[in-house]
Design a protein around this motif. Sequence first.
Motif, PDB file in Angstrom:
ATOM      1  N   ASN A   1       6.347  -8.144  16.844  1.00 27.85           N
ATOM      2  CA  ASN A   1       5.210  -8.834  16.235  1.00 27.85           C
ATOM      3  C   ASN A   1       4.791  -8.202  14.916  1.00 27.85           C
ATOM      4  OD1 ASN A   1       5.280 -10.168  18.682  1.00 27.85           O
ATOM      5  ND2 ASN A   1       3.072 -10.178  18.946  1.00 27.85           N
ATOM      6  N   ASP A   2       5.239  -6.977  14.662  1.00 29.10           N
ATOM      7  CA  ASP A   2       4.898  -6.258  13.434  1.00 29.10           C
ATOM      8  C   ASP A   2       6.027  -6.288  12.407  1.00 29.10           C
ATOM      9  OD1 ASP A   2       2.316  -5.130  14.439  1.00 29.10           O
ATOM     10  OD2 ASP A   2       3.654  -4.184  15.886  1.00 29.10           O
ATOM     11  N   ALA A   3       6.964  -7.206  12.575  1.00 32.16           N
ATOM     12  CA  ALA A   3       8.119  -7.247  11.675  1.00 32.16           C
ATOM     13  C   ALA A   3       7.704  -7.459  10.224  1.00 32.16           C
ATOM     14  CB  ALA A   3       9.086  -8.350  12.111  1.00 32.16           C
ATOM     15  N   PHE A   4       6.587  -8.148  10.006  1.00 28.29           N
ATOM     16  CA  PHE A   4       6.137  -8.370   8.630  1.00 28.29           C
ATOM     17  C   PHE A   4       5.841  -7.044   7.937  1.00 28.29           C
ATOM     18  CE2 PHE A   4       2.858  -9.453   5.416  1.00 28.29           C
ATOM     19  CZ  PHE A   4       3.587 -10.365   4.681  1.00 28.29           C
ATOM     20  N   SER A   5       5.332  -6.067   8.687  1.00 33.59           N
ATOM     21  CA  SER A   5       5.078  -4.745   8.115  1.00 33.59           C
ATOM     22  C   SER A   5       6.367  -4.124   7.597  1.00 33.59           C
ATOM     23  CB  SER A   5       4.454  -3.815   9.168  1.00 33.59           C
ATOM     24  OG  SER A   5       3.064  -3.682   8.984  1.00 33.59           O
ATOM     25  N   ALA A   6       7.424  -4.204   8.396  1.00 35.48           N
ATOM     26  CA  ALA A   6       8.697  -3.619   7.977  1.00 35.48           C
ATOM     27  C   ALA A   6       9.222  -4.306   6.719  1.00 35.48           C
ATOM     28  CB  ALA A   6       9.715  -3.729   9.109  1.00 35.48           C
ATOM     29  N   ILE A   7       9.061  -5.619   6.658  1.00 34.30           N
ATOM     30  CA  ILE A   7       9.514  -6.360   5.477  1.00 34.30           C
ATOM     31  C   ILE A   7       8.722  -5.941   4.243  1.00 34.30           C
ATOM     32  CG2 ILE A   7       9.564  -8.665   4.443  1.00 34.30           C
ATOM     33  CD1 ILE A   7      10.266  -9.705   7.288  1.00 34.30           C
ATOM     34  N   LYS A   8       7.415  -5.789   4.391  1.00 31.47           N
ATOM     35  CA  LYS A   8       6.583  -5.376   3.257  1.00 31.47           C
ATOM     36  C   LYS A   8       6.913  -3.954   2.813  1.00 31.47           C
ATOM     37  CE  LYS A   8       3.757  -7.410   1.546  1.00 31.47           C
ATOM     38  NZ  LYS A   8       3.842  -8.345   0.406  1.00 31.47           N
ATOM     39  N   ILE A   9       7.242  -3.083   3.750  1.00 29.22           N
ATOM     40  CA  ILE A   9       7.652  -1.726   3.387  1.00 29.22           C
ATOM     41  C   ILE A   9       8.931  -1.767   2.562  1.00 29.22           C
ATOM     42  CG2 ILE A   9       8.537   0.451   4.320  1.00 29.22           C
ATOM     43  CD1 ILE A   9       6.599   0.009   6.709  1.00 29.22           C
ATOM     44  N   ALA A  10       9.899  -2.567   3.021  1.00 28.37           N
ATOM     45  CA  ALA A  10      11.173  -2.649   2.309  1.00 28.37           C
ATOM     46  C   ALA A  10      10.991  -3.227   0.913  1.00 28.37           C
ATOM     47  CB  ALA A  10      12.161  -3.491   3.111  1.00 28.37           C
ATOM     48  N   THR A  11      10.197  -4.289   0.792  1.00 28.22           N
ATOM     49  CA  THR A  11      10.009  -4.903  -0.531  1.00 28.22           C
ATOM     50  C   THR A  11       9.227  -3.976  -1.453  1.00 28.22           C
ATOM     51  OG1 THR A  11       8.078  -6.094   0.336  1.00 28.22           O
ATOM     52  CG2 THR A  11      10.172  -7.266   0.309  1.00 28.22           C
ATOM     53  N   ALA A  12       8.274  -3.222  -0.916  1.00 31.29           N
ATOM     54  CA  ALA A  12       7.522  -2.274  -1.735  1.00 31.29           C
ATOM     55  C   ALA A  12       8.414  -1.150  -2.233  1.00 31.29           C
ATOM     56  CB  ALA A  12       6.350  -1.706  -0.945  1.00 31.29           C
ATOM     57  N   LEU A  13       9.310  -0.664  -1.389  1.00 27.79           N
ATOM     58  CA  LEU A  13      10.247   0.373  -1.829  1.00 27.79           C
ATOM     59  C   LEU A  13      11.195  -0.175  -2.890  1.00 27.79           C
ATOM     60  CD1 LEU A  13      11.130   2.140   1.560  1.00 27.79           C
ATOM     61  CD2 LEU A  13       9.777   3.076  -0.324  1.00 27.79           C
ATOM     62  N   ALA A  14      11.647  -1.422  -2.712  1.00 24.60           N
ATOM     63  CA  ALA A  14      12.519  -2.023  -3.724  1.00 24.60           C
ATOM     64  C   ALA A  14      11.787  -2.126  -5.066  1.00 24.60           C
ATOM     65  CB  ALA A  14      12.981  -3.400  -3.256  1.00 24.60           C
ATOM     66  N   ASP A  15      10.496  -2.486  -5.009  1.00 20.81           N
ATOM     67  CA  ASP A  15       9.714  -2.551  -6.240  1.00 20.81           C
ATOM     68  C   ASP A  15       9.572  -1.175  -6.871  1.00 20.81           C
ATOM     69  OD1 ASP A  15       9.376  -5.268  -5.932  1.00 20.81           O
ATOM     70  OD2 ASP A  15       7.382  -5.112  -5.028  1.00 20.81           O
ATOM     71  N   ALA A  16       9.349  -0.161  -6.040  1.00 26.63           N
ATOM     72  CA  ALA A  16       9.167   1.198  -6.557  1.00 26.63           C
ATOM     73  C   ALA A  16      10.428   1.712  -7.245  1.00 26.63           C
ATOM     74  CB  ALA A  16       8.765   2.136  -5.422  1.00 26.63           C
ATOM     75  N   PHE A  17      11.576   1.323  -6.710  1.00 25.39           N
ATOM     76  CA  PHE A  17      12.841   1.766  -7.293  1.00 25.39           C
ATOM     77  C   PHE A  17      13.422   0.747  -8.277  1.00 25.39           C
ATOM     78  CE2 PHE A  17      12.813   4.321  -3.331  1.00 25.39           C
ATOM     79  CZ  PHE A  17      12.952   5.584  -3.907  1.00 25.39           C
ATOM     80  N   ASP A  18      12.670  -0.353  -8.478  1.00 20.83           N
ATOM     81  CA  ASP A  18      13.094  -1.398  -9.407  1.00 20.83           C
ATOM     82  C   ASP A  18      14.504  -1.870  -9.082  1.00 20.83           C
ATOM     83  OD1 ASP A  18      12.873  -3.190 -11.488  1.00 20.83           O
ATOM     84  OD2 ASP A  18      13.590  -1.774 -13.012  1.00 20.83           O
ATOM     85  N   CYS A  19      14.687  -2.262  -7.823  1.00 22.32           N
ATOM     86  CA  CYS A  19      16.012  -2.713  -7.382  1.00 22.32           C
ATOM     87  C   CYS A  19      15.856  -3.829  -6.360  1.00 22.32           C
ATOM     88  CB  CYS A  19      16.806  -1.549  -6.773  1.00 22.32           C
ATOM     89  SG  CYS A  19      16.148  -0.936  -5.199  1.00 22.32           S
ATOM     90  N   ASP A  20      16.960  -4.441  -6.009  1.00 24.53           N
ATOM     91  CA  ASP A  20      17.011  -5.441  -4.958  1.00 24.53           C
ATOM     92  C   ASP A  20      16.956  -4.736  -3.598  1.00 24.53           C
ATOM     93  OD1 ASP A  20      19.098  -7.068  -3.023  1.00 24.53           O
ATOM     94  OD2 ASP A  20      17.872  -8.408  -4.252  1.00 24.53           O
ATOM     95  N   ILE A  21      16.460  -5.441  -2.567  1.00 23.28           N
ATOM     96  CA  ILE A  21      16.396  -4.839  -1.234  1.00 23.28           C
ATOM     97  C   ILE A  21      17.766  -4.346  -0.784  1.00 23.28           C
ATOM     98  CG2 ILE A  21      16.069  -5.374   1.219  1.00 23.28           C
ATOM     99  CD1 ILE A  21      13.680  -7.005   0.547  1.00 23.28           C
ATOM    100  N   ASN A  22      18.800  -5.109  -1.116  1.00 26.61           N
ATOM    101  CA  ASN A  22      20.151  -4.712  -0.694  1.00 26.61           C
ATOM    102  C   ASN A  22      20.668  -3.487  -1.438  1.00 26.61           C
ATOM    103  OD1 ASN A  22      20.786  -6.771   1.314  1.00 26.61           O
ATOM    104  ND2 ASN A  22      20.684  -8.217  -0.393  1.00 26.61           N
ATOM    105  N   GLU A  23      19.985  -3.069  -2.501  1.00 28.82           N
ATOM    106  CA  GLU A  23      20.374  -1.865  -3.235  1.00 28.82           C
ATOM    107  C   GLU A  23      19.636  -0.630  -2.737  1.00 28.82           C
ATOM    108  OE1 GLU A  23      21.470  -3.756  -7.594  1.00 28.82           O
ATOM    109  OE2 GLU A  23      19.356  -3.398  -7.113  1.00 28.82           O
ATOM    110  N   LEU A  24      18.680  -0.816  -1.820  1.00 27.59           N
ATOM    111  CA  LEU A  24      17.966   0.325  -1.248  1.00 27.59           C
ATOM    112  C   LEU A  24      18.892   1.134  -0.347  1.00 27.59           C
ATOM    113  CD1 LEU A  24      14.576  -1.272  -0.125  1.00 27.59           C
ATOM    114  CD2 LEU A  24      14.855   0.464  -1.893  1.00 27.59           C
ATOM    115  N   PRO A  25      18.616   2.428  -0.202  1.00 29.36           N
ATOM    116  CA  PRO A  25      19.355   3.220   0.794  1.00 29.36           C
ATOM    117  C   PRO A  25      18.815   2.921   2.189  1.00 29.36           C
ATOM    118  CG  PRO A  25      17.722   4.592  -0.293  1.00 29.36           C
ATOM    119  CD  PRO A  25      17.679   3.263  -0.975  1.00 29.36           C
TER     120      PRO A  25
END
Length: 558
Positions: free
Chosen positions: A464-488
């Motif tokens: 039920n908290d999957a949206f949190s995980a998605i927001k974490i991933a997108t925020a990290l992608a924004d911080a690193f200025d990359c696509d989600i698939n380019e995150l480690p």
Amino acid sequence: MLCYQCEQTDRTGTVPGCAGPLGNCGKDAETSDLQDLLLYAVKGIAQYATRARAMGAADDEAAEFVLYSVFTTLTNVNFNPTRFVGLLHEAAAVRDRVRERYEDRVRARAAQPVEPEPLPGPAAWIPAQDLEGLVEQASSARVDAGLAEAGADVVGLRALHLYALKGICAYAYHAHVLGHGSGEVFAGVEEALAYLADEPDDTEELLARAVGLGRLNLKVMELLDAANTGTYGAQQPTTVRATQVAGKAILVSGHDLRDLAALLEQTEDMGINVYTHGELLPAHAYPLLKEYPHLVGNYGGAWQDQQREFAAFPGPVLMTSNCIIEPHVSYRRRIFTAGPVGWPGVRHLTGRDFSPVIRAAKALPGFAEDGPEEFLTVGFGRDAVLARADRVTDAVKQGAIRHFFLVGGCDGPTPGRDYYADFALGAPEDTVILTLGCAKYRFNRHDFGEIGGLPRLMDVGQCNDAFSAIKIATALADAFDCDINELPLTLALSWTEQKAVAVLLSLLALGIRNIHLGPTVPAFLTPTAVGVLVERFGLRTVGDPGADRAAALERAAS
């Protein structure tokens, strides 16, 4: 019966699927058939509802009934055929009401007197009067209806739609009970059900619309996140006791935060300790629920262990939303169901009046003494993680954190699920494990240590908290200025039931690739359909956990 909606599906026959008299989840053939017929009936509601909504005559009460009805058909939710007989007759009455709204609007808009033509298919269904007649009607509403004409690929993709809708309706129902409904979501669910009522057979269109359901589920999960945090506050990292405290006790399982909150309110200052179980573990991280001192801890683990754990618990059990399995005789007289949950012979409570549970708690012995002190840490939702975003990104840039592994999803009784514990426990010490869902119970008592003051294991919550995980991933992608698939970042997901199907489609809708899915692929998808998902989305089936980890790290390094 034929049922292949969950990972427990019987795969020993020529054609996969549980076929009477009893499915592997414990569902009997009669209940399975009635569930299929109820899904057929709500398609009929949707046929008229889409037209009525387009003409400004939406019936949101009907949409709420659809959410609830579809939720009851999920794996391990409702096994009581009597409840389904009632829902089927109610579905016909709701359908007729929506039809009248639509027809009245058509007549009002017509320049000359006109009599709207009735719609075909599920919209024209008339329920039989008794159980035997309804079961007979269900033979034409099975999930594999149209197999001879459309073929296995098409029928499997229709099932993908239907099962994703089950997950979407479950999430939307949870949001609805907290006062967060959405006309856009209601419309999306109605449109998808009406689309299935037309028996689509274009595989490309079915695939495209499946991804569209993933986008709809993103909106639903965002709505649910707003409902949970808006009602009980943003999750906070919290230490939760995982052993008993002396005293009278009630155990609450499932997902329903509102039911838990109501029980906490009704037991305040009574000297009764309340424990969460299974999917309710994240409840301890919500500030307004943490305020109740008699919410003392979490008891037990994932849903498939409940027969052993409930038998050992010295108090009543309240089962909310899901995931119930057949109650053992040792506790059958002290388990209660609420909301969409049901089991024949088990007392069902309505109106959030939990006085029968409280009376049972007072009559039963409770725990005689405290257990040894053991604790779990929960509450690393998006607010908690993003508050530490600078530390996280600095640790990555400095090389202290090499990779993130999201190890999440459902647990279950079928073989192969030790993969996820092995995957997490074997992760290198310069990696962080995010976990989501009840699969974490296989490894969340392990001390993973820290990296630069950050815990290596961060419990984001349940499905039920999957949206949190998605927001974490997108925020990290924004911080690193990359696509989600380019995150480690690597996702290793396990699935059991239909909410996981909806979440998977949401991840695919976001363009996330190289997801490791297991322990098996869904039985309702043909090898051809699975091949398309692998080719287009890089979907991977789980293999050896060490080899999969190494391959993920190698991909990230390249």
